[in-house]
Design a protein around this motif. Structure first.
Motif, PDB file in Angstrom:
ATOM      1  N   SER A 136       0.717  -1.248   0.007  1.00 17.14           N
ATOM      2  CA  SER A 136      -0.022  -0.062   0.047  1.00 17.14           C
ATOM      3  C   SER A 136       0.926   1.222  -0.035  1.00 17.14           C
ATOM      4  O   SER A 136       0.567   2.180  -0.929  1.00 17.14           O
ATOM      5  CB  SER A 136      -0.875  -0.028   1.030  1.00 17.14           C
ATOM      6  OG  SER A 136      -1.894  -1.187   1.318  1.00 17.14           O
ATOM      7  N   SER A 137       2.048   1.258   0.747  1.00 18.25           N
ATOM      8  CA  SER A 137       2.749   2.405   0.872  1.00 18.25           C
ATOM      9  C   SER A 137       3.608   2.635  -0.575  1.00 18.25           C
ATOM     10  O   SER A 137       3.465   3.901  -0.940  1.00 18.25           O
ATOM     11  CB  SER A 137       3.885   2.135   1.986  1.00 18.25           C
ATOM     12  OG  SER A 137       2.982   2.085   3.162  1.00 18.25           O
ATOM     13  N   SER A 138       3.829   1.581  -0.995  1.00 12.92           N
ATOM     14  CA  SER A 138       4.659   1.664  -2.351  1.00 12.92           C
ATOM     15  C   SER A 138       3.502   2.336  -3.271  1.00 12.92           C
ATOM     16  O   SER A 138       4.189   3.042  -4.322  1.00 12.92           O
ATOM     17  CB  SER A 138       5.025   0.255  -2.557  1.00 12.92           C
ATOM     18  OG  SER A 138       5.940  -0.311  -1.889  1.00 12.92           O
ATOM     19  N   GLN A 139       2.442   1.736  -3.443  1.00 11.18           N
ATOM     20  CA  GLN A 139       1.434   2.064  -4.402  1.00 11.18           C
ATOM     21  C   GLN A 139       1.274   3.629  -4.222  1.00 11.18           C
ATOM     22  O   GLN A 139       1.062   4.256  -5.194  1.00 11.18           O
ATOM     23  CB  GLN A 139      -0.006   1.463  -4.384  1.00 11.18           C
ATOM     24  CG  GLN A 139      -0.989   1.856  -5.385  1.00 11.18           C
ATOM     25  CD  GLN A 139      -0.514   1.525  -6.700  1.00 11.18           C
ATOM     26  OE1 GLN A 139       0.408   0.611  -7.000  1.00 11.18           O
ATOM     27  NE2 GLN A 139      -1.114   2.114  -7.848  1.00 11.18           N
ATOM     28  N   LYS A 140       1.137   4.070  -2.945  1.00 10.39           N
ATOM     29  CA  LYS A 140       0.749   5.437  -2.659  1.00 10.39           C
ATOM     30  C   LYS A 140       2.011   6.248  -2.951  1.00 10.39           C
ATOM     31  O   LYS A 140       1.844   7.310  -3.752  1.00 10.39           O
ATOM     32  CB  LYS A 140       0.576   5.568  -1.087  1.00 10.39           C
ATOM     33  CG  LYS A 140      -0.017   7.046  -0.749  1.00 10.39           C
ATOM     34  CD  LYS A 140      -1.243   7.422  -1.260  1.00 10.39           C
ATOM     35  CE  LYS A 140      -1.644   8.811  -0.485  1.00 10.39           C
ATOM     36  NZ  LYS A 140      -0.606   9.815  -0.643  1.00 10.39           N
ATOM     37  N   ILE A 141       3.091   5.739  -2.994  1.00 15.46           N
ATOM     38  CA  ILE A 141       4.304   6.716  -3.282  1.00 15.46           C
ATOM     39  C   ILE A 141       4.502   6.722  -4.925  1.00 15.46           C
ATOM     40  O   ILE A 141       4.821   7.713  -5.352  1.00 15.46           O
ATOM     41  CB  ILE A 141       5.577   6.046  -2.929  1.00 15.46           C
ATOM     42  CG1 ILE A 141       5.947   6.060  -1.141  1.00 15.46           C
ATOM     43  CG2 ILE A 141       6.857   6.597  -3.304  1.00 15.46           C
ATOM     44  CD1 ILE A 141       6.946   5.397  -0.629  1.00 15.46           C
ATOM     45  N   HIS A 142       4.082   5.492  -5.534  1.00  9.30           N
ATOM     46  CA  HIS A 142       3.953   5.586  -6.999  1.00  9.30           C
ATOM     47  C   HIS A 142       2.944   6.445  -7.375  1.00  9.30           C
ATOM     48  O   HIS A 142       3.262   7.636  -8.348  1.00  9.30           O
ATOM     49  CB  HIS A 142       3.432   4.122  -7.252  1.00  9.30           C
ATOM     50  CG  HIS A 142       3.457   4.175  -8.857  1.00  9.30           C
ATOM     51  ND1 HIS A 142       4.611   4.190  -9.716  1.00  9.30           N
ATOM     52  CD2 HIS A 142       2.106   3.850  -9.566  1.00  9.30           C
ATOM     53  CE1 HIS A 142       4.107   3.974 -11.072  1.00  9.30           C
ATOM     54  NE2 HIS A 142       2.765   3.930 -10.993  1.00  9.30           N
ATOM     55  N   GLU A 143       1.923   6.754  -6.908  1.00  2.28           N
ATOM     56  CA  GLU A 143       0.754   7.576  -7.264  1.00  2.28           C
ATOM     57  C   GLU A 143       1.422   9.139  -6.812  1.00  2.28           C
ATOM     58  O   GLU A 143       1.109  10.039  -7.902  1.00  2.28           O
ATOM     59  CB  GLU A 143      -0.578   7.354  -6.581  1.00  2.28           C
ATOM     60  CG  GLU A 143      -1.235   6.214  -6.872  1.00  2.28           C
ATOM     61  CD  GLU A 143      -2.493   5.872  -6.106  1.00  2.28           C
ATOM     62  OE1 GLU A 143      -2.553   6.519  -5.236  1.00  2.28           O
ATOM     63  OE2 GLU A 143      -2.978   4.785  -6.442  1.00  2.28           O
ATOM     64  N   ASP A 144       1.825   9.361  -5.883  1.00  2.00           N
ATOM     65  CA  ASP A 144       2.473  10.598  -5.451  1.00  2.00           C
ATOM     66  C   ASP A 144       3.583  11.068  -6.384  1.00  2.00           C
ATOM     67  O   ASP A 144       3.601  12.451  -6.978  1.00  2.00           O
ATOM     68  CB  ASP A 144       2.781  10.547  -4.113  1.00  2.00           C
ATOM     69  CG  ASP A 144       1.980  10.712  -3.171  1.00  2.00           C
ATOM     70  OD1 ASP A 144       0.468  10.764  -3.426  1.00  2.00           O
ATOM     71  OD2 ASP A 144       2.117  10.120  -1.821  1.00  2.00           O
ATOM     72  N   LEU A 145       4.378  10.106  -6.680  1.00  2.00           N
ATOM     73  CA  LEU A 145       5.478  10.558  -7.757  1.00  2.00           C
ATOM     74  C   LEU A 145       4.762  10.737  -9.146  1.00  2.00           C
ATOM     75  O   LEU A 145       5.442  11.852  -9.665  1.00  2.00           O
ATOM     76  CB  LEU A 145       6.306   9.502  -7.934  1.00  2.00           C
ATOM     77  CG  LEU A 145       7.317   9.202  -6.811  1.00  2.00           C
ATOM     78  CD1 LEU A 145       8.182   7.865  -7.134  1.00  2.00           C
ATOM     79  CD2 LEU A 145       8.394  10.190  -6.655  1.00  2.00           C
ATOM     80  N   ASN A 146       4.064  10.352  -9.405  1.00  2.00           N
ATOM     81  CA  ASN A 146       3.156  10.473 -10.723  1.00  2.00           C
ATOM     82  C   ASN A 146       2.668  12.006 -10.797  1.00  2.00           C
ATOM     83  O   ASN A 146       2.648  12.800 -11.742  1.00  2.00           O
ATOM     84  CB  ASN A 146       2.078   9.507 -11.264  1.00  2.00           C
ATOM     85  CG  ASN A 146       2.639   8.322 -11.607  1.00  2.00           C
ATOM     86  OD1 ASN A 146       3.736   8.247 -12.349  1.00  2.00           O
ATOM     87  ND2 ASN A 146       1.915   7.061 -11.374  1.00  2.00           N
ATOM     88  N   SER A 147       1.984  12.399  -9.760  1.00  5.08           N
ATOM     89  CA  SER A 147       1.793  13.761  -9.381  1.00  5.08           C
ATOM     90  C   SER A 147       2.673  14.398  -9.380  1.00  5.08           C
ATOM     91  O   SER A 147       2.452  15.614  -9.743  1.00  5.08           O
ATOM     92  CB  SER A 147       0.762  14.049  -8.014  1.00  5.08           C
ATOM     93  OG  SER A 147      -0.448  12.716  -7.942  1.00  5.08           O
ATOM     94  N   VAL A 148       3.903  14.562  -8.818  1.00  2.00           N
ATOM     95  CA  VAL A 148       4.919  15.298  -8.857  1.00  2.00           C
ATOM     96  C   VAL A 148       5.330  15.697 -10.096  1.00  2.00           C
ATOM     97  O   VAL A 148       5.737  16.585 -10.615  1.00  2.00           O
ATOM     98  CB  VAL A 148       6.042  14.753  -7.801  1.00  2.00           C
ATOM     99  CG1 VAL A 148       7.170  15.531  -8.173  1.00  2.00           C
ATOM    100  CG2 VAL A 148       5.769  14.648  -6.361  1.00  2.00           C
ATOM    101  N   ILE A 149       5.441  14.688 -10.960  1.00  2.00           N
ATOM    102  CA  ILE A 149       5.875  14.656 -12.504  1.00  2.00           C
ATOM    103  C   ILE A 149       4.861  15.500 -12.961  1.00  2.00           C
ATOM    104  O   ILE A 149       5.281  16.431 -14.090  1.00  2.00           O
ATOM    105  CB  ILE A 149       5.885  13.445 -13.317  1.00  2.00           C
ATOM    106  CG1 ILE A 149       7.187  12.404 -12.556  1.00  2.00           C
ATOM    107  CG2 ILE A 149       6.207  13.516 -14.520  1.00  2.00           C
ATOM    108  CD1 ILE A 149       7.073  11.053 -13.024  1.00  2.00           C
ATOM    109  N   ASP A 150       3.713  15.467 -12.966  1.00  2.00           N
ATOM    110  CA  ASP A 150       2.592  16.125 -13.611  1.00  2.00           C
ATOM    111  C   ASP A 150       2.720  17.585 -13.066  1.00  2.00           C
ATOM    112  O   ASP A 150       2.680  18.547 -14.052  1.00  2.00           O
ATOM    113  CB  ASP A 150       1.155  15.884 -13.307  1.00  2.00           C
ATOM    114  CG  ASP A 150       1.055  14.609 -13.982  1.00  2.00           C
ATOM    115  OD1 ASP A 150       1.491  14.095 -15.013  1.00  2.00           O
ATOM    116  OD2 ASP A 150      -0.228  13.941 -13.517  1.00  2.00           O
TER     117      ASP A 150
END
Length: 209
Positions: A136-150
């Motif tokens: 769950s933490s890894s998935q949340k970090i993955h989503e946050d990183l995508n948001s950071v890229i945007d």
């Protein structure tokens, strides 16, 4: 043309398992039209986003058409736009950017045409049991990183646009300053010549007596 300050906006084409699309920045010449095509399956959530970074009045014509040439989205002389849709039929969809109304201004345009959802991390969601805390933490970090890229992409676009406007303003100020300097020099020389003629006339009159 020098575009060193736009290196961060070089076009990148991304193809991912479960998600496809194109994200790039391209130059659209005056009196030109550029189209992009994407094969989309029925019911696949898709989105289109564009922004005129530099050029003219920062506007462009945009048309999104379906397989049957039906118009799904249209904007006339817009700087920025975003459109989300879910196709009802499978086929080739095209989005066209037109600068045909401009006679001399080139445009630099950013476009993000995404099809499908962002794929999950490898191994996450492949089992029927609940995700562990680590997953769950890894998935949340993955989503946050995508948001950071945007966010980084949009900030870079805004920075590039502001830099271009600052450079144009600096160029105009420079030309205005040069024009004022030349005007002052011309007026100074003219005044000297006029005063010189006044004294020359007096000497001529004194010599005649």
């Amino acid at each position: 043309m020098e575009r060193g300050w736009l290196v961060v906006l070089l076009g990148v084409v991304c193809w991912c398992a479960g998600a496809a699309g194109v994200e790039l920045t391209f130059e659209l010449p005056d009196n030109a039209k550029e189209c992009f095509y994407e094969e989309i399956e029925k019911g696949t959530a898709s989105s289109l986003e564009f922004q005129v970074v530099t050029g003219g009045h920062y506007d462009v014509d945009v048309v999104l058409e379906g397989p049957s040439r039906q118009i799904l989205y249209r904007e006339i002389k817009q700087q920025y736009g975003q459109f989300q849709f879910t196709p009802e039929t499978t086929g080739t969809y095209q989005v066209c950017f037109s600068n045909e109304f401009s006679t001399f201004s080139h445009k630099l345009i950013y476009v993000d045409f995404q099809v499908g959802d962002e794929p999950q991390l490898p191994g996450v969601g492949e089992h029927f049991t609940a995700m562990t805390q680590m997953e769950s933490s890894s998935q949340k970090i993955h989503e946050d990183l995508n948001s950071v890229i945007d966010y980084q992409t949009h900030h870079r676009l805004r920075e590039a646009q502001s830099r271009k406007r600052a450079e144009d303003l600096n160029e105009r100020v420079l030309f205005w300053a040069v024009g004022e300097t030349l005007g002052i020099l011309v007026i100074t020389v003219g005044q000297v010549m006029v005063l010189k003629n006044f004294f020359a006339d007096k000497k001529g009159n004194q010599a005649s007596y």
